[in-house]
Write a protein that holds these residues in place. Structure first.
Motif, PDB file in Angstrom:
ATOM      1  N   GLN A  53      -1.019   1.556  27.018  1.00 23.40           N
ATOM      2  CA  GLN A  53      -0.519   0.995  25.768  1.00 23.40           C
ATOM      3  C   GLN A  53      -1.434   0.689  24.606  1.00 23.40           C
ATOM      4  O   GLN A  53      -1.098   0.251  23.506  1.00 23.40           O
ATOM      5  N   GLY A  54      -2.736   1.030  24.913  1.00 25.12           N
ATOM      6  CA  GLY A  54      -3.693   0.568  23.976  1.00 25.12           C
ATOM      7  C   GLY A  54      -3.958  -0.808  23.700  1.00 25.12           C
ATOM      8  O   GLY A  54      -4.761  -1.293  22.667  1.00 25.12           O
ATOM      9  N   ILE A  55      -3.578  -1.614  24.515  1.00 20.50           N
ATOM     10  CA  ILE A  55      -3.983  -2.869  24.730  1.00 20.50           C
ATOM     11  C   ILE A  55      -5.394  -3.317  25.078  1.00 20.50           C
ATOM     12  O   ILE A  55      -5.783  -4.423  24.825  1.00 20.50           O
ATOM     13  N   MET A  56      -6.078  -2.308  25.682  1.00 19.08           N
ATOM     14  CA  MET A  56      -7.429  -2.611  26.026  1.00 19.08           C
ATOM     15  C   MET A  56      -8.415  -2.188  25.102  1.00 19.08           C
ATOM     16  O   MET A  56      -9.723  -2.441  25.168  1.00 19.08           O
ATOM     17  N   GLY A  57      -8.020  -1.500  23.944  1.00 21.84           N
ATOM     18  CA  GLY A  57      -8.874  -1.153  23.325  1.00 21.84           C
ATOM     19  C   GLY A  57      -8.428  -1.535  21.577  1.00 21.84           C
ATOM     20  O   GLY A  57      -8.617  -0.708  20.662  1.00 21.84           O
ATOM     21  N   GLY A  65     -11.430   6.489  20.348  1.00 23.27           N
ATOM     22  CA  GLY A  65     -10.386   6.334  21.170  1.00 23.27           C
ATOM     23  C   GLY A  65      -9.423   4.978  21.097  1.00 23.27           C
ATOM     24  O   GLY A  65      -8.682   5.061  22.117  1.00 23.27           O
ATOM     25  N   GLY A  66      -9.888   4.010  20.156  1.00 20.66           N
ATOM     26  CA  GLY A  66      -9.203   3.048  20.509  1.00 20.66           C
ATOM     27  C   GLY A  66      -8.174   2.886  19.387  1.00 20.66           C
ATOM     28  O   GLY A  66      -7.857   3.760  18.673  1.00 20.66           O
ATOM     29  N   ALA A  67      -7.407   1.566  19.406  1.00 19.03           N
ATOM     30  CA  ALA A  67      -6.323   1.369  18.509  1.00 19.03           C
ATOM     31  C   ALA A  67      -6.691   1.065  16.902  1.00 19.03           C
ATOM     32  O   ALA A  67      -5.914   1.099  16.012  1.00 19.03           O
ATOM     33  N   GLY A  68      -7.991   0.887  16.839  1.00 16.34           N
ATOM     34  CA  GLY A  68      -8.390   0.481  15.419  1.00 16.34           C
ATOM     35  C   GLY A  68      -7.914  -0.533  14.478  1.00 16.34           C
ATOM     36  O   GLY A  68      -7.708  -0.571  13.462  1.00 16.34           O
ATOM     37  N   MET A  69      -7.319  -1.541  15.450  1.00 21.46           N
ATOM     38  CA  MET A  69      -6.480  -2.821  14.751  1.00 21.46           C
ATOM     39  C   MET A  69      -7.579  -3.754  14.533  1.00 21.46           C
ATOM     40  O   MET A  69      -8.845  -3.794  14.897  1.00 21.46           O
ATOM     41  N   LEU A 119     -13.831   2.588  27.830  1.00 26.40           N
ATOM     42  CA  LEU A 119     -13.501   0.975  27.651  1.00 26.40           C
ATOM     43  C   LEU A 119     -12.028   0.978  26.945  1.00 26.40           C
ATOM     44  O   LEU A 119     -11.257   0.221  27.110  1.00 26.40           O
ATOM     45  N   ALA A 120     -11.786   1.930  26.137  1.00 21.29           N
ATOM     46  CA  ALA A 120     -10.284   1.884  25.542  1.00 21.29           C
ATOM     47  C   ALA A 120      -9.482   2.607  26.350  1.00 21.29           C
ATOM     48  O   ALA A 120      -8.143   2.533  26.280  1.00 21.29           O
TER      49      ALA A 120
END
Ligand code: CAA
Ligand code: FAD
Length: 388
Positions: A53-57, A65-69, A119-120
């Motif tokens: 779900q992208g909640i770890m990154g 590779g993360g959500a960049g938020m 980590l992401a």
């Protein structure tokens, strides 16, 4: 079913985050909360889905590779998770606000390329500062690092380390130059597979039982030079700078917990339980406590998001973070305790979640700096401001 919020200026992305995490928490986590608490274990499929779900990154840049938020999006996610399960919430909190942030901020390009994508997407992280001899007095840590030909060797023990059972990536604070006191502390990245690293004991706890907390041993663990995080001797600064931010995350965990406990109880007293011919939530003695509690939750949330916004704006937020964590954990304790009472006997049994929220609330006053440590920080900063 979005929680009424005192914050009127969440961005579209932050609202989307709240809605997505809320749905995930209710659909995927809620059915497993009681089972995980009884088993004192995190369901691994939940961890996998948190990554998917992208909640770890949340704050990991997209190029890694993360959500960049932004930071507030991470805080919103932590709060929404705690509304359903504070254990899952703290796993996500430590991973995002303590571990990922440290790598993003102080990791070399090589470390970022090597670790951030993991980590992401699939590797849980731990933040290893506390020890048997050093909790509040964190900089008195005894774990030692010695320089070797190819890097460093770490010896010592860490205690109370969240995510230990799930993690494969550990940020470890050790003193490389004890003769320089806390200015000798450095931060190192240890992989689970490194020789000499072991999990010594898993704690049995009062609350947040599904979150793993362990003693870790480091016995001549050889860490390559490139796994030094940032610069030698800067470890204490990294630790406290990260914790200043992390405390906003714990504030959010505690407001989420308080809201979850409040909602769980008011649904019962306003819909299900009748005494003396009316719903128990209609008695004024109950209504006033319910209204007072909601007001306190709103005040705690305002402190939490104000601290988050100040941090994002680059303003000094240290005292705000300490106040947010202090007050939110007090509110969580008070509200979850009252929520048990509002439900009478049904609040006290393990069939429902009221008693669990109450048990889970206690940790807010202990980790990431006890309430007294937050008060020390607040007092220190105020005194500096008001001393002629
Ligand atoms: N922000 C920035 N810098 C700070 C600071 C703060 N809040 N508090 C202290 N410092 C700096 C000081 O400026 C000083 O640095 P310099 O020498 O470079 O000027 C240095 O730290 C030492 O300052 P003090 O002598 O005033 O502080 P201390 O040694 O008495 O205590 C502390 C400092 C260890 C940070 C203490 O205040 C503290 O926060 N203890 C709690 C530790 C903690 O939060 N542990 C959490 C572990 S992780 C965790 O818990 C995760 C989890 O559960 C989920
Ligand atoms: P102590 O420092 O021994 O404190 C005992 C009491 O003395 C407290 O009431 C405290 O407020 C008071 N006290 C101490 N010093 C002062 C002072 N100067 N002024 C006034 N009162 C004072 N650590 C990590 O590094 N990583 C983790 O992932 C992590 N996860 C944790 C998870 C759990 C479930 C728990 C219980 C702890 C975790 N911790 C972690 C450790 C946590 O940060 C410490 O427990 C906390 O900082 C307090 O330290 P202590 O337990 O040694 O208590």
């Amino acid at each position: 079913d979005v929680a009424p919020t005192p914050i009127t200026h969440f961005s579209e992305t932050e609202v989307a985050m709240a809605e997505a995490v809320q749905k995930f928490a209710n659909d995927v986590i809620l059915p497993k909360v009681r089972e995980m608490d009884e088993a004192e274990e995190m369901d691994p499929t939940i961890v996998e889905q948190l990554f998917e779900q992208g909640i770890m990154g949340v704050e990991i840049p997209e190029e890694y590779g993360g959500a960049g938020m932004n930071f507030t999006a991470a805080i919103v996610g932590i709060e929404e998770l705690a509304r359903v399960d504070p254990s899952v919430s703290v796993m996500v909190d430590v991973h995002n606000t303590l571990v990922n942030t440290a790598v993003i901020r102080w990791g070399s390009e090589a470390l970022k390329k090597k670790y951030l994508p993991k980590l992401a997407t699939n590797t849980v992280g731990s933040f290893c500062l506390s020890e048997p001899v050093s909790g509040s007095d964190a900089f008195a840590l005894a774990t030692k690092a010695t320089a070797t030909e190819n890097g460093y060797k770490i010896n010592g023990s860490k205690m109370w380390i969240t995510n230990s059972m799930e993690a494969e990536f550990f940020i470890v604070f050790a003193n490389l130059k004890p003769e320089q006191g806390y200015k000798g502390i450095s931060a190192f990245i240890v992989d689970k597979g490194m020789k000499g690293f072991s999990i010594a004991k898993k704690e049995k706890k009062l609350g947040i039982k599904a979150s793993s907390t362990c003693v870790l041993n480091f016995d001549d663990v050889e860490v390559p030079k490139e796994n030094l995080l940032g610069q030698e001797g800067q470890g204490y600064k990294y630790a406290i700078q990260i914790l200043n931010e992390g405390r906003i995350g714990i504030g959010a965990q505690m407001t989420g917990l308080a809201l979850g406990a409040w909602e769980n109880a008011v649904k019962y007293v306003w819909n299900d339980r009748k005494q003396f011919g009316k719903l128990v939530g209609e008695f004024q003695g109950m209504q006033h406590q319910i209204a007072q509690s909601y007001t306190e939750i709103a005040a705690a949330r305002a402190l939490v998001y104000n601290a988050a916004r100040k941090k994002e704006a680059g303003e000094d937020f240290v005292m705000d973070a300490a106040m947010a964590k202090l007050y939110a954990s007090q509110v969580a304790g008070r509200v979850s305790g009252l929520a048990v009472e509002w439900m009478g006997g049904m609040g006290f049994v393990r069939e429902g979640l009221a008693e669990k929220f109450f048990r889970d609330s206690k940790i807010g006053a202990i980790y990431e700096g006890t309430s007294n440590i937050q008060l020390n920080t607040i007092a220190k900063m105020l005194q500096k401001e008001y001393t002629a």
